[in-house]
Design a protein around this motif. Sequence first.
Motif, short mmCIF file in Angstrom:
data_model
loop_
_atom_site.label_atom_id
_atom_site.label_comp_id
_atom_site.label_asym_id
_atom_site.label_seq_id
_atom_site.Cartn_x
_atom_site.Cartn_y
_atom_site.Cartn_z
N PHE A 63 0.82 -1.21 0.00
CA PHE A 63 0.00 0.00 0.00
C PHE A 63 0.85 1.26 0.00
CE2 PHE A 63 -2.61 3.23 2.16
CZ PHE A 63 -3.81 3.11 1.51
N PHE A 64 1.82 1.31 0.91
CA PHE A 64 2.67 2.49 1.00
C PHE A 64 3.61 2.58 -0.20
CE2 PHE A 64 1.06 3.01 5.18
CZ PHE A 64 1.34 4.31 5.56
N ARG A 65 4.00 1.43 -0.75
CA ARG A 65 4.82 1.46 -1.95
C ARG A 65 4.02 2.04 -3.12
NH1 ARG A 65 9.63 2.41 -4.10
NH2 ARG A 65 9.88 1.38 -6.12
N LEU A 66 2.76 1.63 -3.24
CA LEU A 66 1.90 2.17 -4.29
C LEU A 66 1.69 3.66 -4.10
CD1 LEU A 66 0.07 1.86 -6.74
CD2 LEU A 66 -1.78 1.14 -5.21
N GLN A 67 1.56 4.11 -2.86
CA GLN A 67 1.43 5.54 -2.56
C GLN A 67 2.64 6.30 -3.10
OE1 GLN A 67 -0.84 7.12 0.17
NE2 GLN A 67 -0.23 8.99 -0.84
#
Length: 306
Positions: free
Chosen positions: A235-239
């Motif tokens: 999730f944070f990587r996609l962000q």
Amino acid sequence: MRTLWNSALALLVANGALLGLTPPLGKLATAAGVPPMIWAFVISAGAGLVLIAVVLARGARIRLDRATLIYLSVTAAISYAIPNILIFSVVPHLGAGYTGIMFTLSPVFTLALSTMLGVRRPSALGLAGILVGFVGAVTVALTRGETGAPAEMIWVLLGLAIPVSLAAGNIYRTARWPSDSGPFELAAGSHLAAAIQLLIGIVIAGQMSAFTLLPSIPMIVFLQIAAASAMFALFFRLQSVGGPVYLSQIGYVGSAVGLVIGILWLGENYALLTWTGAAILGVGVAVTTLAQMRANRANVTAHPRP
């Protein structure tokens, strides 16, 4: 794995699929008597502990300066604690598939809140997407859940609060992302912060005894923690790779997965009007996304990298 870690599309699909598991697993947990706040704690505590183990194994650490602590606390509340409590509160009344549809409103609300807060002004196309999405949301809301078992409107309104909170989180995380902090560190820290917030709420609500219900559903607990840990790392990587509006599109995949599981696994059934509203929502989200893509291309053209 390297391709997944660097591909916004692959990250989007993986995130959405894992997100789609949340309402069905939550419905099974609440059916076993687990309170929504307890199940939200299971997700954040489980994911936080797994992710902190990954952080330590990589030789990294979570910064604990004042700015980062504020970031982790706010992110924990509006991105995880509040949305998860809402999800697990409404899913017994609305159904897993219907609750999953709420995820699709996140891109529309993200753009709407960005506009209201002055983060960006929407184009005519973006405004059209917001309006179409609103029509779709109203259409879905009118059906009030599963066929033959309409929920009270209060549960529908609480369901609509889910994408509002998610949208606020999308904007806040991007605007306040701490410098020199990686996705694993932020995911671990924010979930541990959410777990602390939820535990305080559980103690205040006098629900500590409900933890004894968890050993009766070990496989559901395991699946939920595994799915949440994987999702929030990605999730944070996609962000970081895709930005807040692209990130908000995980609702498309999550909604589809939630609907399929709800219908085929949990035996849920939805009226034609619900499907019609979902289709209108899809159009609104597609228009909103197209507007964002055009705006991003225009920004790159106007401000090329040196």
